[in-house]
Write a protein that holds these residues in place. Sequence first.
Motif, PDB file in Angstrom:
ATOM      1  N   GLY A  93       0.782  -1.230   0.000  1.00 32.52           N
ATOM      2  CA  GLY A  93       0.000   0.000   0.000  1.00 32.52           C
ATOM      3  C   GLY A  93       0.809   1.272   0.000  1.00 32.52           C
ATOM      4  O   GLY A  93       0.248   2.362   0.143  1.00 32.52           O
ATOM      5  N   LEU A  94       2.137   1.163  -0.158  1.00 33.29           N
ATOM      6  CA  LEU A  94       2.956   2.365  -0.224  1.00 33.29           C
ATOM      7  C   LEU A  94       2.605   3.164  -1.477  1.00 33.29           C
ATOM      8  O   LEU A  94       2.304   2.593  -2.523  1.00 33.29           O
ATOM      9  N   PRO A  95       2.643   4.491  -1.388  1.00 30.36           N
ATOM     10  CA  PRO A  95       2.263   5.320  -2.540  1.00 30.36           C
ATOM     11  C   PRO A  95       3.213   5.120  -3.717  1.00 30.36           C
ATOM     12  O   PRO A  95       4.422   4.981  -3.537  1.00 30.36           O
ATOM     13  N   GLN A  96       2.650   5.096  -4.904  1.00 30.11           N
ATOM     14  CA  GLN A  96       3.434   5.066  -6.121  1.00 30.11           C
ATOM     15  C   GLN A  96       2.562   5.580  -7.262  1.00 30.11           C
ATOM     16  O   GLN A  96       1.333   5.630  -7.147  1.00 30.11           O
ATOM     17  N   THR A  97       3.173   5.973  -8.349  1.00 34.32           N
ATOM     18  CA  THR A  97       2.425   6.476  -9.493  1.00 34.32           C
ATOM     19  C   THR A  97       1.480   5.394  -9.996  1.00 34.32           C
ATOM     20  O   THR A  97       1.882   4.259 -10.212  1.00 34.32           O
ATOM     21  N   GLY A  98       0.210   5.781 -10.169  1.00 33.54           N
ATOM     22  CA  GLY A  98      -0.782   4.788 -10.585  1.00 33.54           C
ATOM     23  C   GLY A  98      -0.976   3.710  -9.550  1.00 33.54           C
ATOM     24  O   GLY A  98      -1.179   2.547  -9.882  1.00 33.54           O
ATOM     25  N   GLY A  99      -0.914   4.089  -8.273  1.00 36.54           N
ATOM     26  CA  GLY A  99      -0.909   3.117  -7.180  1.00 36.54           C
ATOM     27  C   GLY A  99      -2.246   2.477  -6.880  1.00 36.54           C
ATOM     28  O   GLY A  99      -3.231   2.644  -7.601  1.00 36.54           O
ATOM     29  N   ASP A 100      -2.258   1.736  -5.780  1.00 29.62           N
ATOM     30  CA  ASP A 100      -3.426   0.968  -5.363  1.00 29.62           C
ATOM     31  C   ASP A 100      -4.671   1.846  -5.269  1.00 29.62           C
ATOM     32  O   ASP A 100      -4.604   3.001  -4.866  1.00 29.62           O
ATOM     33  N   ARG A 101      -5.804   1.250  -5.632  1.00 32.06           N
ATOM     34  CA  ARG A 101      -7.097   1.905  -5.458  1.00 32.06           C
ATOM     35  C   ARG A 101      -8.116   0.862  -5.020  1.00 32.06           C
ATOM     36  O   ARG A 101      -8.120  -0.263  -5.504  1.00 32.06           O
ATOM     37  N   SER A 102      -8.981   1.262  -4.084  1.00 31.14           N
ATOM     38  CA  SER A 102     -10.080   0.405  -3.680  1.00 31.14           C
ATOM     39  C   SER A 102     -11.174   1.301  -3.124  1.00 31.14           C
ATOM     40  O   SER A 102     -11.092   2.526  -3.203  1.00 31.14           O
TER      41      SER A 102
END
Length: 276
Positions: free
Chosen positions: A160-169
């Motif tokens: 769940g660490l932030p990144q470009t185009g990261g996790d979404r729910s």
Amino acid sequence: MRMVTASLLLAFLATFGLVDPASARTAPQVTAKEVYLIDATAGTVQFARRETRRVPVASLTKIMTAYVVRRSASLEDVVTVSATDVRHAAKNGATHAGLRAGERLTVRDLLHAVLLPSGADASNALARRYGPGVKRFVAKMNRAAQSLGLRDTVYTNPDGLPQTGGDRSTAKDQVILAQTVLKDPVIATIVRTERHAVARSAVHRAHVWHNTNRLLPTEAMGLKTGYTRPAGYCLMFASVVGGHTMIGVLLGDSGDAARYRSARRLLDAAAVAIAA
């Protein structure tokens, strides 16, 4: 105990006509941006706010990591921690379990390291082993999400660490996930564990991990906290109120104390509604 007391008090007052049962349905004041609370026993929705909005969920991601690991590994498998796992947590300023390169720990212990102190080092070690490789592991996470009907959920890493185009729910999807993992007795036991100690051995150091969930042990039976700047303060929780199992998710709350205050208000409102 506080929630049970509220429920009993309202029942007493309602019996003697001293309280209007309709007041039980007054919406609680919560500060989280996205909220979903269900009564899993009755099959009803207790509270919903932007529950289908797709947002980052921070370390709630690790619940799916644990779910996938449980379907890929034996609890007594031994995993060797690599320097990459340790660096991954350190360079991202992530929460960690204090692991060191070369340590060898069981999957059972590493799951505690993932779910109690929210160790990104432990989640990376498990993903690397059971992908094999992090990218393949994330693909497994997304396949699992699809199979569970989490239509608005996409994972890009195991922590769940932030990144470009990261996790979404969404809050709704995360509640569905919480319902699912609570059926797994191993995960259900770990997420309600306050403290897990690992004695020193020839292949690893001694470790003591504490659960970050401040609703334990009396107000909830798990599940997971999370925080990143993009996601805000998040909380996945489950609690028994008046004999009913409540499962809720808060996303994007304004602070650490705020998320627990929001959860308590939701659970108190649920207790009042049940008593009414």
